[in-house]
Design an enzyme around this catalytic site. Structure first.
Site, mmCIF file in Angstrom:
data_model
loop_
_atom_site.group_PDB
_atom_site.id
_atom_site.type_symbol
_atom_site.label_atom_id
_atom_site.label_comp_id
_atom_site.label_asym_id
_atom_site.label_seq_id
_atom_site.Cartn_x
_atom_site.Cartn_y
_atom_site.Cartn_z
ATOM 1 N N GLU A 147 0.620 -1.178 -0.517
ATOM 2 C CA GLU A 147 -0.352 -0.076 0.444
ATOM 3 C C GLU A 147 0.844 1.119 -0.231
ATOM 4 O O GLU A 147 0.363 2.420 0.682
ATOM 5 C CB GLU A 147 -1.011 -0.286 0.843
ATOM 6 C CG GLU A 147 -1.636 -0.578 1.220
ATOM 7 C CD GLU A 147 -3.769 -0.906 2.246
ATOM 8 O OE1 GLU A 147 -3.031 -0.346 3.058
ATOM 9 O OE2 GLU A 147 -4.323 -1.824 1.717
ATOM 10 N N GLU A 304 -6.959 -7.594 -1.046
ATOM 11 C CA GLU A 304 -7.516 -7.472 0.286
ATOM 12 C C GLU A 304 -8.898 -6.870 0.158
ATOM 13 O O GLU A 304 -9.219 -6.048 -0.456
ATOM 14 C CB GLU A 304 -6.588 -6.436 1.241
ATOM 15 C CG GLU A 304 -5.247 -6.574 1.812
ATOM 16 C CD GLU A 304 -4.665 -5.392 2.056
ATOM 17 O OE1 GLU A 304 -5.209 -4.879 2.978
ATOM 18 O OE2 GLU A 304 -2.981 -5.543 2.329
#
Ligand SMILES: [Zn+2]
Length: 673
Positions: A147, A304
């Site tokens: 991320e 995710e």
């Protein structure tokens, strides 16, 4: 990568647990049909406890355990959080924040993208990992850092920004012109006078800056500079394993990073989807469509999602029974070939102990969440490789451009209520609700395959964009754009002559003024004899109201109120073989639904299926001449819909003739028989 089926798994962090727990986890993974795990995501200090020491013994053991159990590996490089010793010894690795504060050690996503220590240590670790595991049979995919995001305003970033600007502009004269720097005497007379735009300099807040050009250039630079962190490791891994598949997990509509530029350096798109409980199905679908479109429709990984709840929202509602399955299939319906969770086992301490997991603190498999995960695992095994690699075909594209987003929301005025992504979402929702497939494209995308191009708030026109859009319409395409389009050039300088700038000829109008009212204040849109069945209709609009002067365009709808009542709010211009529509305000959903139906009728754009009930969504993926229909019931009641041809549900084996019934939050993956 292709595991012969939809890959299924998630983030597993065994380094947080004793060895005995690993074996129990693997046993539970087998029970749930898990075959693909992201590992080594935050283990930098364990792998490199000091500058000169590496220790891969634990990671070796994890590899061996997973391989022995036929679980494939997505190997993260662990660089998303640097070790404490590194921050102490090399403080240049610590970021400076938007308020100008030098950070201390702690948290994740904490490394400065211009740090020489990071540029040394991160690729060194990636090289060591690639060297060690290059021939490991369990290794399927590389996952760099985690991320990526944020920004840094330290002196090293400032110096690098100056070099970047010098490469872009060559002369200070060109830079000052681009930034319109005579405004407030902001003229730069030496490259070293340039400062980063944070709250110590020109940035008033998260929204609004004294220097648009500077702020826009910094966002471009920052996105590239952080991509540089990724590239360090990407190049290091490819140098050892040229055929390696490499990704990093994106975050959907994430403003700081221009993912279109990132996508060129990513082998397979992966992203993390965390819809709020009050998000509509369309909002989640939009992000999936955007992620799929980054690499021309190539299938992506849902890397995710939470199986149950997040921990970072104010109120972290559980996903109701069936919702995790529905959202998983929604990702597949929009192009995913992998379904993965954060996290596999819920950690017992620190920042994410209240974040949902496949294996909860109870450690049991007879929980609701585990049982739902295992049921989905069985479905995926049953489906096998049928849809792997299949594609979605769209006649409609929506223009989504990070640079327009940056520029329009960096501008003070005309409205604090304007949110670029919300305007995009309004139009996307109307197509989504009509079961019309949409690609999300941008300045580098080809327009050739599309019949309809929708570009709400096409604020900033990079060089060449106007010509490409003009050619699209001239050749028979239908363009829809809206207020605040064609306003600015690539430096956020307003085109002389006013909006819509270079789009004026294509749209056949110019904008004299733009009114901005509080969101709760509405005007009306009066449509006459335009949308087929209803000859006259009234809709509402709000937020911004362009006051338009027509040249070659015709009026399709007019404002109903205020001093500009009777002037155009919706126009259409015949241009070459095509049409260009201008929507002068932000319309309500009733207007958009009717407008989209009208556009699709006129352009022979068909929904994926006919007669689909409200709240049921259908998409189609195709491969080798076979069509697979994903029918998702987002409502909480059973729905029935007509079928043109008999179909079989690949998940249940059930066949349907004449009509099909789909239970609340149900999913069918159907093919014609
Ligand atoms: Zn920095």
């Amino acid at each position: 990568m292709n595991l012969g089926k939809i890959s299924y798994g998630g983030d597993w962090n065994p380094e947080q647990w004793d060895r005995a727990v690993w074996d129990e986890d693997v046993r539970l993974f087998k029970e749930a049909g898990i075959d693909f795990l992201s590992i080594n995501i935050f283990a930098w200090t364990l792998l490199q406890p000091s500058e000169d020491t590496f220790d891969f013994s634990q990671l070796d053991e994890i590899f061996a355990l997973l391989h022995a159990n036929n679980i494939k590996i997505c190997l993260a490089t662990s660089t998303a959080a640097h070790p404490a010793w590194m921050a102490t010894k090399y403080p240049d690795i610590l970021r400076v924040d938007h308020q100008g504060r030098k950070r201390k050690f702690g948290d994740r996503h904490n490394s400065c993208p211009s740090s020489s220590a990071y540029a040394t240590f991160a690729p060194k670790l990636a090289t060591a990992l690639a060297t060690r595991y290059q021939n490991h049979p369990a290794l399927e995919l590389w996952h760099i850092s985690n991320e990526f995001g944020g920004s840094c305003y330290c002196e090293n970033c400032e110096k690098r920004f100056r070099v970047w600007l010098q490469q872009q502009y060559i002369t200070l004269e060109a830079l000052n012109t681009a930034w319109n720097a005579t405004f407030w005497s902001q003229i730069i007379t030496d490259w070293n006078e340039i400062v980063v735009p944070n709250q110590l300099s020109v940035q008033w807040s998260d929204r609004g800056t004294a220097m648009q050009g500077l702020a826009l250039d910094f966002m471009r630079f920052n996105s590239e500079n952080i991509l540089g962190m990724y590239n360090l490791e990407y190049d290091a891994i490819k140098a050892i394993i040229p055929e390696a598949m490499i990704t990093t997990n994106m975050m959907g509509m994430y403003r700081p990073l221009n993912y279109r530029k990132w996508a060129k350096r990513i082998d397979v798109i992966a992203w993390d989807s965390y819809p709020s409980p009050n998000h509509s199905a369309a909002q989640t679908a939009l992000a999936h469509d955007l992620m799929r479109s980054l690499k021309d429709g190539q299938p992506f990984l849902l890397m995710e999602q939470t199986p149950s709840q997040t921990n970072w929202q104010p109120y972290n509602a559980l996903k109701r029974p069936g919702v995790m399955r529905l959202q998983s299939w929604q990702a597949v319906a929009h192009g995913a070939d992998a379904i993965m969770f954060f996290q596999m086992r819920r950690s017992i301490g620190a920042g994410e102990k209240f974040h949902g997991a496949v294996i909860e603190h109870s450690g049991r498999s007879d929980t609701r969440v585990f049982q739902e995960v295992a049921a989905l695992g069985r479905e995926l095994q049953q489906l096998g490789n049928k849809i792997i690699g299949s594609r979605i075909q769209s006649d409609v594209a929506i223009w989504f451009d990070w640079e327009s987003w940056w520029a329009v929301e960096n501008s003070l005025g005309p409205s604090a209520g304007l949110h670029y992504t919300e305007e995009i979402a309004k139009y996307h929702t109307a197509f989504h609700d009509a079961n019309i497939s949409v690609d999300m494209i941008g300045p580098d995308s080809s327009l050739d395959q599309y019949k309809i191009l929708v570009a709400p708030v096409l604020y900033l026109l990079q060089p060449g964009v106007n010509e490409r859009i003009k050619t699209f319409v001239d050749n028979g395409g239908t363009l829809v754009t809206s207020f605040l389009s064609g306003v600015a050039d690539q430096n956020d300088r307003v085109f002389p002559g006013g909006p819509p700038g270079l789009l004026r000829e294509t749209l056949g109008l110019w904008v004299e003024e733009i009114d901005a009212l509080p969101p709760e204040q509405h005007n009306t849109m009066l449509v006459q004899n335009a949308f087929g069945s209803r000859s006259n209709y009234e809709y509402t609009c709000n937020l911004l109201f362009a006051i338009v002067r027509l040249e070659t365009a015709e009026t399709i709808a007019t404002y109903g109120q205020d001093f500009y009542a009777g002037t155009p709010v919706l126009t259409r211009n015949q241009f070459g073989a095509g049409q260009a529509w201008f929507v002068a305000s932000s319309p309500d959903s009733n207007f958009l639904n009717d407008f989209v139906q009208h556009l699709c009728r006129e352009n022979n754009v068909q929904p994926v299926m006919q007669g689909v009930p409200t709240g049921v969504k259908v998409t189609k993926r195709s491969k080798d001449g076979h069509d697979y229909y994903f029918i998702l019931n987002h409502t909480s009641s059973t729905q029935t819909m007509p079928l043109e041809k008999p179909m079989r549900d690949l998940l249940s084996g059930q066949t349907f003739t004449g009509s099909l019934k789909i239970e609340a939050r149900g999913v069918l993956v159907a093919e014609a028989i």
